[in-house]
Design an enzyme around this catalytic site. Structure first.
Site, PDB file in Angstrom:
ATOM      1  CG  HIS A 120       1.924 -65.157 -50.615  1.00  0.00           C
ATOM      2  ND1 HIS A 120       1.252 -64.590 -51.666  1.00  0.00           N
ATOM      3  CD2 HIS A 120       1.284 -66.324 -50.346  1.00  0.00           C
ATOM      4  CE1 HIS A 120       0.238 -65.364 -52.020  1.00  0.00           C
ATOM      5  NE2 HIS A 120       0.239 -66.431 -51.230  1.00  0.00           N
TER       6      HIS A 120
HETATM    7  C1  BDR Z   1      -0.324 -64.317 -46.737  1.00  0.00           C
HETATM    8  O1  BDR Z   1      -1.264 -65.017 -45.919  1.00  0.00           O
HETATM    9  C2  BDR Z   1      -0.670 -66.113 -45.318  1.00  0.00           C
HETATM   10  O2  BDR Z   1      -1.478 -67.243 -45.447  1.00  0.00           O
HETATM   11  C3  BDR Z   1       0.684 -66.297 -45.952  1.00  0.00           C
HETATM   12  O3  BDR Z   1       1.627 -66.766 -44.992  1.00  0.00           O
HETATM   13  C4  BDR Z   1       1.033 -64.914 -46.425  1.00  0.00           C
HETATM   14  O4  BDR Z   1       1.657 -64.157 -45.406  1.00  0.00           O
HETATM   15  C5  BDR Z   1      -0.762 -64.439 -48.176  1.00  0.00           C
HETATM   16  O5  BDR Z   1      -2.048 -63.921 -48.345  1.00  0.00           O
END
Ligand code: BDR
Ligand code: CA
Length: 303
Positions: A232
């Protein structure tokens, strides 16, 4: 670029990408994937690993409203899976992330603010100084989702779900917003194959990335029976540094605060000219995933 983060396995990958591709000015930390004490310590360790000469300021240790949601089942108890980076000899430069965001965007206009954790620090900075919304070139955030794809719930993404009131204030701030949501990041996946490639790099950054990807892959294998996972947070960094790789559309986006099943959802109006209000956000829909992954891998090799 200033990164506001909660490292976090994929936040660590975003650091690696930013160290190679971004003109990084500073880092602020927030509670999110793990408690603030860990996100800040991890940011400091990553700064040392990557030889970054930037300030780190810790910020909010919980959301504006309610109790903190963590994601230790995804990121491990201390946030970087089972990767143990050497202790940093430089700690956080202050615990005033909000003051840092306000002051730095005053002394240097045109910075891109890249939140990759819950939006608490950013909302508090906007409360302290609403003019920040106009001074930054963009707030390019990893969070939310178009097309109804959630991860914490059927429709809510973690960073928005963890502090919906903060996200709501950011989406209503009038800043030039870009949303890198789950609908986008689910297209950019790394796993065992990339971990094996990172292992051959033979450097501390290569070894760290190997461990991060192996931990992440184990989680996705157990949860979803797939051998890779969405990376992500690097997508938000690379959307600033390599915008040509992303397809964005103007949309009106609202954060659901009250729904008993939908709290933390980003409601993206897809009705075009019939939308209920003018667009407040550029939403990412398309990405050249191979090119993004190639940039991350190049950052690992050259880190
Ligand atoms: C986001 O949530 C976190 O767990 C990850 O680092 C990312 O920023 C994804 O949903
Ligand atoms: Ca994150």
């Amino acid at each position: 670029m200033i990164i506001d983060c909660d490292p976090g396995v994929d936040d660590a990958m975003a650091f690696i990408a930013a160290a190679r591709w971004a003109d990084l000015v500073g880092i602020t930390t927030v509670a999110g994937n793990v408690p603030l004490v860990h996100t800040t310590a991890n940011a400091c360790r990553l700064r040392s690993l990557l030889g970054l000469d930037v300030e780190i300021h810790s910020g909010a240790d919980g959301p504006l409203v309610g109790v903190q949601e963590f994601a230790t089942h995804v990121h491990g108890e201390t946030g970087l899976g089972d990767v143990v980076l050497p202790e940093s000899d430089r700690g956080a430069d202050s615990d005033d992330a909000v003051g840092y965001l306000v002051e730095t965007t005053r002394s240097e206009e045109g910075l891109h603010l890249v939140p990759i954790g819950p939006l608490t620090n950013v909302a508090l900075a906007l409360r302290a100084d609403p003019g920040l919304a106009d001074r930054v070139a963009s707030i390019t955030l990893m969070g939310g989702s178009a097309l109804g794809v959630g991860n914490v719930s059927a429709v809510a993404e973690f960073n928005v779900f963890a502090d919906p009131e903060a996200a709501d204030e950011v989406f209503r701030s009038g800043a030039r917003l870009t949303m890198i949501g789950l609908n986008l990041t689910h297209q950019v996946r790394m796993g065992a194959v990339h971990a094996a490639q990172c292992r051959t790099v033979g450097s501390p950054v290569g070894d760290a990335m190997t461990g991060l990807l192996e931990f992440y892959t184990k989680f996705h294998l157990a949860e979803e029976e797939v051998s890779d996972g969405p990376v992500h947070d690097p997508c938000a960094v690379l959307a600033v540094t390599h915008p040509e790789l992303f397809t964005l559309e103007d949309r009106h986006v609202q954060v659901e605060l009250a729904g008993s099943h939908t709290r933390g959802m980003t409601l993206v109006d897809e009705r075009g000219a019939r939308a209920s209000a003018a667009a407040n956000c550029r939403v990412a829909y398309g990405v050249d995933a191979d090119a993004v992954i190639a940039l991350v891998m190049q950052a690992v090799r050259e880190g």
